[in-house]
Design a protein around this motif. Structure first.
Motif, PDB file in Angstrom:
ATOM      1  N   ALA A 204      48.904  26.980  36.333  1.00  0.00           N
ATOM      2  CA  ALA A 204      49.847  26.006  35.783  1.00  0.00           C
ATOM      3  C   ALA A 204      51.282  26.494  35.877  1.00  0.00           C
ATOM      4  N   GLY A 205      51.489  27.688  36.450  1.00  0.00           N
ATOM      5  CA  GLY A 205      52.834  28.222  36.608  1.00  0.00           C
ATOM      6  C   GLY A 205      53.382  28.876  35.365  1.00  0.00           C
ATOM      7  N   ARG A 206      52.497  29.313  34.466  1.00  0.00           N
ATOM      8  CA  ARG A 206      52.941  29.948  33.219  1.00  0.00           C
ATOM      9  C   ARG A 206      52.616  31.440  33.229  1.00  0.00           C
ATOM     10  N   PRO A 207      53.359  32.227  32.446  1.00  0.00           N
ATOM     11  CA  PRO A 207      53.083  33.672  32.388  1.00  0.00           C
ATOM     12  C   PRO A 207      51.703  33.924  31.780  1.00  0.00           C
ATOM     13  N   PRO A 208      50.853  34.688  32.446  1.00  0.00           N
ATOM     14  CA  PRO A 208      49.546  35.016  31.876  1.00  0.00           C
ATOM     15  C   PRO A 208      49.636  36.209  30.942  1.00  0.00           C
ATOM     16  N   PRO A 209      48.609  36.445  30.139  1.00  0.00           N
ATOM     17  CA  PRO A 209      48.578  37.671  29.325  1.00  0.00           C
ATOM     18  C   PRO A 209      48.701  38.898  30.219  1.00  0.00           C
TER      19      PRO A 209
ATOM     20  N   PHE B  79      57.029  41.527  30.871  1.00  0.00           N
ATOM     21  CA  PHE B  79      58.174  41.004  30.134  1.00  0.00           C
ATOM     22  C   PHE B  79      57.728  39.744  29.403  1.00  0.00           C
ATOM     23  N   PRO B  80      57.703  39.756  28.091  1.00  0.00           N
ATOM     24  CA  PRO B  80      57.157  38.633  27.324  1.00  0.00           C
ATOM     25  C   PRO B  80      57.776  37.297  27.717  1.00  0.00           C
ATOM     26  N   GLY B  81      56.901  36.323  27.977  1.00  0.00           N
ATOM     27  CA  GLY B  81      57.359  34.982  28.311  1.00  0.00           C
ATOM     28  C   GLY B  81      57.911  34.831  29.702  1.00  0.00           C
ATOM     29  N   SER B  82      57.765  35.845  30.551  1.00  0.00           N
ATOM     30  CA  SER B  82      58.360  35.838  31.891  1.00  0.00           C
ATOM     31  C   SER B  82      57.279  35.915  32.954  1.00  0.00           C
ATOM     32  N   LEU B  83      57.546  35.285  34.099  1.00  0.00           N
ATOM     33  CA  LEU B  83      56.664  35.398  35.262  1.00  0.00           C
ATOM     34  C   LEU B  83      56.840  36.706  36.011  1.00  0.00           C
ATOM     35  N   VAL B  84      57.893  37.470  35.716  1.00  0.00           N
ATOM     36  CA  VAL B  84      58.256  38.643  36.511  1.00  0.00           C
ATOM     37  C   VAL B  84      57.214  39.751  36.334  1.00  0.00           C
ATOM     38  N   TRP B  85      56.690  40.228  37.446  1.00  0.00           N
ATOM     39  CA  TRP B  85      55.726  41.328  37.495  1.00  0.00           C
ATOM     40  C   TRP B  85      56.416  42.622  37.906  1.00  0.00           C
TER      41      TRP B  85
ATOM     42  N   GLY C 202      44.077  39.509  50.540  1.00  0.00           N
ATOM     43  CA  GLY C 202      43.852  38.205  51.101  1.00  0.00           C
ATOM     44  C   GLY C 202      42.519  37.623  50.722  1.00  0.00           C
ATOM     45  N   THR C 203      41.615  38.409  50.152  1.00  0.00           N
ATOM     46  CA  THR C 203      40.326  37.904  49.719  1.00  0.00           C
ATOM     47  C   THR C 203      40.391  37.600  48.243  1.00  0.00           C
ATOM     48  N   PRO C 204      40.062  36.362  47.837  1.00  0.00           N
ATOM     49  CA  PRO C 204      40.187  36.040  46.423  1.00  0.00           C
ATOM     50  C   PRO C 204      39.317  36.921  45.552  1.00  0.00           C
ATOM     51  N   GLY C 205      39.825  37.287  44.407  1.00  0.00           N
ATOM     52  CA  GLY C 205      39.055  38.025  43.424  1.00  0.00           C
ATOM     53  C   GLY C 205      38.314  37.076  42.519  1.00  0.00           C
ATOM     54  N   PRO C 206      38.034  37.464  41.279  1.00  0.00           N
ATOM     55  CA  PRO C 206      37.330  36.586  40.368  1.00  0.00           C
ATOM     56  C   PRO C 206      38.139  35.323  40.121  1.00  0.00           C
ATOM     57  N   THR C 207      37.455  34.201  39.987  1.00  0.00           N
ATOM     58  CA  THR C 207      38.150  32.974  39.669  1.00  0.00           C
ATOM     59  C   THR C 207      38.609  33.026  38.228  1.00  0.00           C
ATOM     60  N   PRO C 208      39.598  32.208  37.859  1.00  0.00           N
ATOM     61  CA  PRO C 208      40.054  32.224  36.472  1.00  0.00           C
ATOM     62  C   PRO C 208      38.943  31.966  35.479  1.00  0.00           C
ATOM     63  N   SER C 209      37.931  31.160  35.870  1.00  0.00           N
ATOM     64  CA  SER C 209      36.833  30.894  34.941  1.00  0.00           C
ATOM     65  C   SER C 209      35.998  32.129  34.672  1.00  0.00           C
ATOM     66  N   GLN C 210      36.070  33.116  35.570  1.00  0.00           N
ATOM     67  CA  GLN C 210      35.305  34.350  35.395  1.00  0.00           C
ATOM     68  C   GLN C 210      36.095  35.408  34.636  1.00  0.00           C
ATOM     69  N   MET C 211      37.376  35.121  34.367  1.00  0.00           N
ATOM     70  CA  MET C 211      38.213  36.095  33.700  1.00  0.00           C
ATOM     71  C   MET C 211      38.141  35.898  32.198  1.00  0.00           C
ATOM     72  N   PRO C 212      38.317  36.946  31.394  1.00  0.00           N
ATOM     73  CA  PRO C 212      38.375  36.770  29.949  1.00  0.00           C
ATOM     74  C   PRO C 212      39.565  35.909  29.564  1.00  0.00           C
ATOM     75  N   SER C 213      39.438  35.180  28.451  1.00  0.00           N
ATOM     76  CA  SER C 213      40.509  34.278  28.047  1.00  0.00           C
ATOM     77  C   SER C 213      41.779  35.036  27.719  1.00  0.00           C
ATOM     78  N   GLN C 214      41.659  36.252  27.219  1.00  0.00           N
ATOM     79  CA  GLN C 214      42.828  37.084  26.943  1.00  0.00           C
ATOM     80  C   GLN C 214      42.695  38.383  27.715  1.00  0.00           C
ATOM     81  N   MET C 215      43.499  38.522  28.767  1.00  0.00           N
ATOM     82  CA  MET C 215      43.438  39.748  29.553  1.00  0.00           C
ATOM     83  C   MET C 215      44.178  40.851  28.837  1.00  0.00           C
ATOM     84  N   PRO C 216      43.679  42.072  28.879  1.00  0.00           N
ATOM     85  CA  PRO C 216      44.401  43.182  28.264  1.00  0.00           C
ATOM     86  C   PRO C 216      45.686  43.465  29.011  1.00  0.00           C
ATOM     87  N   SER C 217      46.641  44.015  28.296  1.00  0.00           N
ATOM     88  CA  SER C 217      47.896  44.408  28.933  1.00  0.00           C
ATOM     89  C   SER C 217      47.632  45.535  29.911  1.00  0.00           C
TER      90      SER C 217
END
Length: 473
Positions: free
Chosen positions: A236-241, A245-251, A438-453
């Motif tokens: 959705a274009g939002r910063p994931p857990p 940088f809190p609230g930022s897309l910057v990695w 280039g090879t996709p990893g786990p789909t978002p549905s396979q990821m925990p709802s809250q990823m650790p930092s």
């Protein structure tokens, strides 16, 4: 400090040979990859890595190449042209049926390539759709593309493109006769050059994007600006857990014009970056790190800046795409009209400040052995196909490359632009498809709802630089 010297990405520059104080060049590393077996990298960068014994079949050291090998063509097992007469193919992504979607930068089209073949033996090509609102200004246009990890269900791809207002990322659902893009990130700086534009899903299931500084070098050091960054986002274009940088897309930040992204089997992210007039770079990306531009280019000594793993002169580079196959990184070059094969066969120890170099003047290459680069990057395909842009791993384990000879910076031949299929020798192990960029990893549905930092890792020690630190191109 050197005076600033500017050039366009495809404009020749002659750089005088400089004496390099303190540069260590061991015998045998100047002309060939090292021949000793190497240990596999640890699961994460660490000052005291775990070492796994024995070479990997995808490591160039496994070939025990003779010490007089100066180029990497002998490491290519096969090469074949799959498609001809494209127009600046920029981004490539694969679909579950084995076909690929390819963007044409200036024509604003998405093509479907394969899986069928024409009578000539080339893969079939048909236009799928064109994107309205794309502004193809010099290096801008329809750029990166990445298929959703759940494409079979959602029929969605993500595209990066230039408008007259900005660069933006949109999702595109491929249903109906005229799919319309839905912007999820806007306001990425645009210019005639340095637009970045690569998209890829990481092993964590999130979408990553590379952005350029749009010729505004100061933007790269401003974490509130989306230019000169690696971005990480949800679909959705939002910063994931876990973003630094809190609230930022910057990695990560401090980039000039990164255009290639890939991950190894341990989840480490590698980025190929177009530098200024001194050095192009291979970087290992860690969240929250500053990669120096415009304060430092190449190997620097400035506190707080993260050094590249390897650098080479633009005359033999202008680094663009990257694929990681086991311990082998394949990097494409535009101006240098070649690929580099880099052996990533060492565990990573950022505490080391050792730099190794080979070549002089315009042919200079430098790398950091303890940071994971085993030996001198080897050039291959020099001048054979012209300017080489995208690199992506195909579902069968081969590598697809695209040429960029119709971009106004080369003399195209009748077959340009092309898609070329390469296999390396030795080939990747069966079942290793999931361990390369280039090879996709786990789909978002396979990821925990809250990823650790992200787990904090030691900051790389500032490296002594053989060149003055602040440089610009």
């Amino acid at each position: 400090m050197l005076p600033a010297r500017r050039r366009r990405a495809g404009t020749p520059v002659t750089t005088a040979t400089r004496a390099v104080a303190g540069l260590v060049v061991p015998a045998g590393l100047v002309t060939a990859c090292a021949v000793l077996p190497v240990a596999a990298p640890s699961p994460a960068p660490s000052p005291t890595p775990t070492v796994l014994n024995g070479p990997k079949p995808t490591s160039f050291a496994y070939l025990r190449a003779p010490r007089n090998v100066g180029r990497g063509d002998s490491l290519i097992a096969s090469q074949r042209t799959l498609v001809t007469q494209l127009d600046i193919p920029w981004g490539v992504t694969f679909l579950p049926d084995g076909s690929a979607l390819v963007t044409e930068r200036a024509k604003r089209r998405i093509l479907r390539v394969g899986p069928g073949r024409a009578a000539s033996g080339e893969l079939t090509v048909r236009p799928l759709t064109s994107i309205e609102g794309v502004y193809a200004n010099n290096e801008g246009g329809l750029l990166g593309i990445a298929a959703s990890p759940r494409f079979a269900r959602d029929r969605t791809v993500f595209i990066y493109y230039t408008t007259k207002l900005d660069n933006r990322i949109a999702r595109l659902r491929l249903v109906g006769p005229r799919p319309e893009p839905e912007a999820i990130v806007t306001g990425i700086p645009l210019a005639g050059v340095h637009n970045g534009g690569r998209l890829a899903f990481g092993p964590d299931g999130y979408l990553y994007a590379s952005t350029g500084d749009a010729s505004r070098a100061g933007a790269s050091q401003n974490v509130a600006n989306l230019g000169g960054k690696i971005l990480r986002m949800t679909t959705a274009g939002r910063p994931p857990p876990g973003n630094p940088f809190p609230g930022s897309l910057v990695w990560s930040y401090g980039h000039r014009n990164p255009e290639g992204m890939a991950w190894d089997a341990s989840g480490r992210m590698y980025v190929a970056e177009i530098g200024e007039a001194m050095w192009d770079e291979l970087n290992l990306i860690q969240p929250g790190r500053n990669y120096g531009w415009p304060k430092v280019q190449g190997m620097g000594r400035m506190a707080g800046m993260t050094n590249p793993l390897a650098v080479w002169r633009p005359e033999v580079g202008v680094t663009n795409g990257i694929v990681v196959l086991g311990h082998a990184a394949l990097i494409t070059c535009l101006r240098g009209q070649r690929i580099y094969l880099v052996d990533l066969g060492r565990p990573i120890d950022f505490a080391s400040t050792r730099i190794v170099g080979a070549g002089t003047g315009e042919a200079s290459i430098r790398w950091r052995p303890a940071a994971g680069v085993l030996g001198r990057p080897l050039a291959a395909l020099v001048g054979k196909y012209g300017r080489l842009r995208a690199a992506i791993r195909a579902p069968d384990g081969s590598v697809w490359l695209t040429t960029s000879n119709r971009d106004g910076r080369n003399q195209p031949v009748a077959d340009d632009d092309r898609i070329i299929r390469l296999t390396l020798s030795p080939a990747a192990l069966p079942g290793a498809v999931g361990d390369a960029g280039g090879t996709p990893g786990p789909t978002p549905s396979q990821m925990p709802s809250q990823m650790p930092s992200p787990t904090p890792s030691p900051m790389p020690s500032p490296m002594p630089s053989p060149m003055p630190s602040p440089m610009s191109r």
